[in-house]
Design a protein around this motif. Structure first.
Motif, mmCIF file in Angstrom:
data_model
loop_
_atom_site.group_PDB
_atom_site.id
_atom_site.type_symbol
_atom_site.label_atom_id
_atom_site.label_comp_id
_atom_site.label_asym_id
_atom_site.label_seq_id
_atom_site.Cartn_x
_atom_site.Cartn_y
_atom_site.Cartn_z
ATOM 1 N N ALA A 5 -13.699 0.776 -13.704
ATOM 2 C CA ALA A 5 -13.041 1.085 -12.414
ATOM 3 C C ALA A 5 -13.485 2.002 -11.851
ATOM 4 O O ALA A 5 -13.644 1.803 -10.677
ATOM 5 C CB ALA A 5 -11.365 1.173 -12.911
ATOM 6 N N MET A 6 -13.792 3.170 -12.606
ATOM 7 C CA MET A 6 -14.388 4.350 -11.919
ATOM 8 C C MET A 6 -15.804 4.185 -11.214
ATOM 9 O O MET A 6 -15.979 4.653 -10.144
ATOM 10 C CB MET A 6 -14.337 5.528 -12.787
ATOM 11 N N THR A 7 -16.575 3.441 -11.786
ATOM 12 C CA THR A 7 -17.857 3.239 -11.680
ATOM 13 C C THR A 7 -17.912 2.396 -10.227
ATOM 14 O O THR A 7 -18.460 2.537 -9.250
ATOM 15 C CB THR A 7 -18.819 2.292 -12.690
ATOM 16 N N ASN A 8 -17.012 1.342 -10.142
ATOM 17 C CA ASN A 8 -16.775 0.649 -9.163
ATOM 18 C C ASN A 8 -16.081 1.376 -7.867
ATOM 19 O O ASN A 8 -16.463 1.093 -6.806
ATOM 20 C CB ASN A 8 -15.812 -0.796 -9.265
ATOM 21 N N LEU A 9 -15.336 2.366 -8.016
ATOM 22 C CA LEU A 9 -14.978 3.123 -7.130
ATOM 23 C C LEU A 9 -15.712 4.069 -6.619
ATOM 24 O O LEU A 9 -16.055 4.186 -5.240
ATOM 25 C CB LEU A 9 -13.716 4.078 -7.649
ATOM 26 N N THR A 23 0.734 -1.324 -0.021
ATOM 27 C CA THR A 23 -0.026 -0.109 0.020
ATOM 28 C C THR A 23 0.818 1.242 0.108
ATOM 29 O O THR A 23 0.288 2.361 0.015
ATOM 30 C CB THR A 23 -0.797 -0.055 1.034
ATOM 31 N N LEU A 24 2.142 1.243 0.035
ATOM 32 C CA LEU A 24 2.970 2.314 0.051
ATOM 33 C C LEU A 24 2.763 3.152 -1.140
ATOM 34 O O LEU A 24 2.308 4.644 -0.620
ATOM 35 C CB LEU A 24 4.435 1.858 0.119
ATOM 36 N N LYS A 25 2.562 3.059 -2.413
ATOM 37 C CA LYS A 25 2.656 4.052 -3.528
ATOM 38 C C LYS A 25 0.975 3.963 -3.617
ATOM 39 O O LYS A 25 0.401 5.083 -4.247
ATOM 40 C CB LYS A 25 3.231 3.689 -4.760
ATOM 41 N N TRP A 26 0.197 3.593 -2.961
ATOM 42 C CA TRP A 26 -1.365 3.576 -2.910
ATOM 43 C C TRP A 26 -1.509 4.861 -2.196
ATOM 44 O O TRP A 26 -2.142 5.755 -2.808
ATOM 45 C CB TRP A 26 -1.950 2.406 -2.477
ATOM 46 N N GLY A 86 -10.785 4.505 -0.458
ATOM 47 C CA GLY A 86 -11.936 3.719 -1.076
ATOM 48 C C GLY A 86 -11.301 2.987 -2.350
ATOM 49 O O GLY A 86 -11.795 1.963 -3.018
ATOM 50 N N MET A 87 -10.098 3.720 -3.331
ATOM 51 C CA MET A 87 -9.527 2.763 -4.273
ATOM 52 C C MET A 87 -8.801 1.761 -3.917
ATOM 53 O O MET A 87 -8.587 0.914 -4.521
ATOM 54 C CB MET A 87 -8.707 4.103 -5.069
ATOM 55 N N ALA A 88 -8.159 1.696 -2.666
ATOM 56 C CA ALA A 88 -7.529 0.474 -2.276
ATOM 57 C C ALA A 88 -8.521 -0.529 -2.169
ATOM 58 O O ALA A 88 -8.202 -1.715 -2.535
ATOM 59 C CB ALA A 88 -6.785 0.962 -0.910
ATOM 60 N N TYR A 89 -9.582 -0.121 -1.390
ATOM 61 C CA TYR A 89 -10.694 -1.190 -1.175
ATOM 62 C C TYR A 89 -11.294 -1.590 -2.444
ATOM 63 O O TYR A 89 -11.398 -3.162 -2.870
ATOM 64 C CB TYR A 89 -11.666 -0.773 -0.132
ATOM 65 N N ASN A 90 -11.426 -0.850 -3.355
ATOM 66 C CA ASN A 90 -12.197 -1.211 -4.520
ATOM 67 C C ASN A 90 -11.146 -1.962 -5.580
ATOM 68 O O ASN A 90 -11.421 -3.047 -6.238
ATOM 69 C CB ASN A 90 -12.314 0.173 -5.394
ATOM 70 N N LEU A 91 -9.711 -1.673 -5.467
ATOM 71 C CA LEU A 91 -8.732 -2.518 -6.391
ATOM 72 C C LEU A 91 -8.758 -4.213 -5.844
ATOM 73 O O LEU A 91 -8.831 -4.707 -6.622
ATOM 74 C CB LEU A 91 -7.571 -1.713 -6.286
ATOM 75 N N LEU A 92 -8.452 -4.192 -4.618
ATOM 76 C CA LEU A 92 -8.684 -5.497 -4.006
ATOM 77 C C LEU A 92 -10.023 -6.307 -4.177
ATOM 78 O O LEU A 92 -9.925 -7.364 -4.387
ATOM 79 C CB LEU A 92 -8.274 -5.400 -2.535
ATOM 80 N N LYS A 93 -10.950 -5.512 -4.302
ATOM 81 C CA LYS A 93 -12.218 -6.108 -4.266
ATOM 82 C C LYS A 93 -12.384 -6.642 -5.944
ATOM 83 O O LYS A 93 -13.064 -7.880 -6.043
ATOM 84 C CB LYS A 93 -13.370 -5.238 -3.911
ATOM 85 N N MET A 94 -11.928 -5.786 -6.665
ATOM 86 C CA MET A 94 -12.211 -6.295 -8.059
ATOM 87 C C MET A 94 -11.275 -7.373 -8.601
ATOM 88 O O MET A 94 -11.641 -8.123 -9.468
ATOM 89 C CB MET A 94 -11.795 -4.910 -9.004
ATOM 90 N N HIS A 95 -10.230 -7.558 -7.736
ATOM 91 C CA HIS A 95 -9.327 -8.764 -8.148
ATOM 92 C C HIS A 95 -9.009 -9.500 -7.147
ATOM 93 O O HIS A 95 -8.233 -10.365 -7.033
ATOM 94 C CB HIS A 95 -7.705 -7.844 -8.439
ATOM 95 N N ARG A 96 -10.287 -9.637 -6.237
ATOM 96 C CA ARG A 96 -9.875 -10.592 -5.134
ATOM 97 C C ARG A 96 -9.732 -12.217 -5.549
ATOM 98 O O ARG A 96 -9.157 -12.842 -5.042
ATOM 99 C CB ARG A 96 -11.256 -10.467 -4.259
ATOM 100 N N ARG A 97 -10.516 -12.742 -6.739
ATOM 101 C CA ARG A 97 -10.697 -13.764 -6.988
ATOM 102 C C ARG A 97 -9.254 -14.224 -7.477
ATOM 103 O O ARG A 97 -8.599 -15.317 -7.157
ATOM 104 C CB ARG A 97 -11.747 -14.200 -7.946
#
Length: 639
Positions: free
Chosen positions: A372-376, A298-301, A332-343
């Motif tokens: 990605a932005m809609t999911n964010l 998460t550093l650069k995030w 929000g974007m950190a959560y969104n990114l991991l949620k979208m790629h969790r599988r």
């Protein structure tokens, strides 16, 4: 006046443009001393030269500068955002890209109208919707300037930037480190590719001026890419004030990210863990089992709002929303990114997870930007309903302590870049926080599942961490990419750079590595409380593995919990009774000194037998076969 990424073709590689302009200007000055006859003769010669070029056309021997020709290779390898690629780009854009550009051009008219009525539109829901849809790239600089209210700031601080720039040239103790970082910031971008080019000059000036404007921070290496991004769309002074707003305005409050100890970074990482535990508990356990600590990925995030961690086009869209909404976009974007790629992440091991999060997603996010932005937007609403969208206002210690722009001459220690050999209170608190979070991640799987998590990290020896299987290539390790941390030169190397650039990010990059030491059956952390990974930078921009070592601790004894080491590493712990009195901690490394009994019977030894019938293991370095690994004797006695 702001500029945009479309402006990259206006001047460069096009030094000839400026040379032509400079030449005309110098000739104008010289012409003041010429009489009328000489001026007429010079004008006739110039006219004749131009006419002859057009008369000759493109015949052999025609003098045409390379940059004036459409065949100039850089035109075919540079994308619309200014990034230079290794190969020629496709001559024709794909239909999807053409459609996106058409939609963007249709939106330009609406945005121009909105910019003219900014006072009434700045708080409207229509503006918010349009920003989530994307700001036209040609107008991005103007919109960013409005969102950050730069015109007002510039008027209020008239003359201050020039004052700070002059002071930086004379006094800034961070000049050397800034010079190193300017030379490795976005070198694949046409604006920053030429050493000491116009935009490198602007980047150097902005970072130098800010290093004396905000004495609490000075300069921290995570700031260079942020300033460079701003310079892609804003002029030099506007980029300086934009950086100032991002750091000091309560809407963004980046000040806490860059001060020693990185308190805001730690706070956001802890908040991210809360979000993960509530909304993505299975993925969180999977990351913990594989030794992927929040502090690593998460550093650069958080530190740079996802720069270099997602595609640049998506990065711009996230920055658009970040400048509108503020710091809640980071969580929000950190959560969104991991949620979208969790599988996909749930099927990967440790090395693959890091490669996926820190390299692969930047090349191919797997979803288009609009999705990605809609999911964010949905993720932010979801977190808001759970009251987890905002980690809370910054505590007092994250806020600026000294007024901005009031320069005082640096002390001798700051001028020469000398630091104390001891950790500061903020650095000690940072290290302790990382260790506590790491230990909590270790103990939860043990308590819940009754087994130790598999970190998949091997450590050669109890003292150093250099033998870790965990790859700390700078393209993968966040801390290395930000700060080029190097363990052995922690304090001394800082004297060669600067005082304030010593914000030591290696503390986060190595939480997992030091955890491997605890998880293994190695006995002690071979570390002292007076040394840690620091920043040692080179002009090449290639990072070195950094490490932080732990001081004497009550937990430095061997763990009795089961641990599955890497298959190519064997660890053996043999307890024995020392003939010495009660051991005392060593002042050098915090270990408990041990001594063998004066005599050991012959049967008190360990014999290792290696089956030599199998194919010999080769020794490979950087992908090249060095030599086959051979064993002189199949039996080895350890006494």
């Amino acid at each position: 006046m702001s500029s945009s990424a479309y402006d990259v073709y206006a001047c460069k590689p096009f030094d000839n443009c400026s040379q032509e302009r400079d030449g005309v200007w110098s000739e104008t000055i010289q012409s003041r001393g010429m009489n009328e006859e000489e001026l007429l003769r010079r004008a006739a010669e110039e006219r004749a030269l131009i006419v002859s070029r057009y008369s000759r056309g493109r015949e052999e021997g025609a003098q045409i500068d390379p940059w004036e020709d459409p065949g100039f290779e850089i035109y075919h390898a540079t994308d619309r955002y200014g990034f230079i690629h290794d190969k020629r780009l496709p001559q024709k854009a794909d239909p999807h890209e053409l459609r996106l550009r058409q939609v963007e051009m249709e939106r330009v008219k609406k945005w121009l109208k909105m910019l003219k009525n900014w006072e009434t539109m700045s708080t409207s829901e229509k503006l918010r919707r349009r920003i989530y849809k994307g700001i036209p790239n040609s107008l991005r600089g103007q919109v960013w300037s409005q969102l950050l209210n730069l015109e007002t700031v510039r008027v209020e601080q008239q003359g201050k930037y020039e004052e700070m720039r002059q002071l930086a040239w004379r006094w800034s103790p961070d000049i050397r480190q800034i010079d190193l970082d300017v030379n490795r910031t976005y070198r694949d971008h046409i604006m920053f590719r030429e050493r000491y080019g116009l935009k490198q000059q602007a980047l150097f000036n902005v970072l130098g001026a800010y290093s004396v404007y905000n004495l609490d921070i000075g300069y921290c290496q995570g700031m260079s890419q942020i300033a460079a991004l701003l310079l892609m769309y804003l002029n030099e002074e506007d980029a300086f004030w934009a950086l100032s707003v991002l750091v000091s305005d309560k809407k963004y409050s980046m000040h806490g990210f860059f001060i020693p100890g990185f308190p805001k970074l730690l706070r956001y990482q802890e908040h991210h863990d809360k979000i993960m535990n509530k909304f993505l508990p299975k993925l969180k356990k999977h990351l913990d089992r594989n030794g992927v600590d929040t502090g690593i990925y998460t550093l650069k995030w958080f530190f740079q709002c996802f720069l270099d961690r997602i595609p640049f086009t998506l990065t711009l869209r996230v920055w658009d929303v970040y400048l509108l909404e503020g710091e809640r976009v980071l969580t929000g974007m950190a959560y969104n990114l991991l949620k979208m790629h969790r599988r996909a992440l749930s099927r990967l091991g440790m090395d693959e997870i890091l490669q996926y999060l820190q390299v692969r997603l930047e090349r191919d996010f797997g979803f288009d930007d609009d999705t990605a932005m809609t999911n964010l937007e949905r993720a932010l609403d979801e977190l808001k309903r759970a009251k987890l969208d905002y980690p809370g206002p910054p505590p007092q210690h994250e806020l600026p302590r000294r007024p901005f722009g009031l320069f005082t001459e640096p002390t001798f220690e700051r001028k020469v870049g000398r630091r104390s050999s001891e950790f500061s209170a903020a650095e000690r608190a940072t290290r302790e926080s990382v260790v506590l979070r790491r230990d909590a991640a270790i103990t939860e799987p043990i308590a819940g599942n009754g087994h130790q998590r598999d970190s998949r990290i091997s450590v050669e020896g109890g003292g150093g961490l250099g033998g870790s299987k965990f790859s700390f290539d700078p393209s993968i390790d966040d801390a290395s990419s930000l700060l080029d941390c190097h363990h052995s030169g922690s304090r001394r190397s800082l004297a060669d750079t600067s005082v304030t650039s010593t914000a030591d990010l290696s503390v986060f990059s190595t939480a997992t590595r030091s955890q491997a030491l605890d998880n293994s059956l190695d006995t002690h952390s071979n570390a002292s409380d007076g040394s840690a990974g620091g920043a040692s930078s080179g002009g090449s921009g290639v990072g070195h593995p950094g490490s932080i070592q732990r001081g004497p601790s009550a937990h430095s004894t061997p763990r009795a919990t089961p641990h599955a080491p890497s298959p190519d590493v064997v660890r053996i712990y043999v307890p024995y009774t020392s003939s010495s009195p009660t051991p005392t901690p060593s002042p050098q490394n915090g270990d408990v000194p041990r001594s063998l009994p004066r005599s050991l019977p012959d049967h008190n030894k360990i014999r290792i037998r290696i089956d030599t019938q199998e194919e010999q293991t080769p020794v490979v370095e950087h992908g090249q076969l060095i030599r086959p690994f051979r064993i002189d004797s199949p039996e080895i006695d350890l006494k």
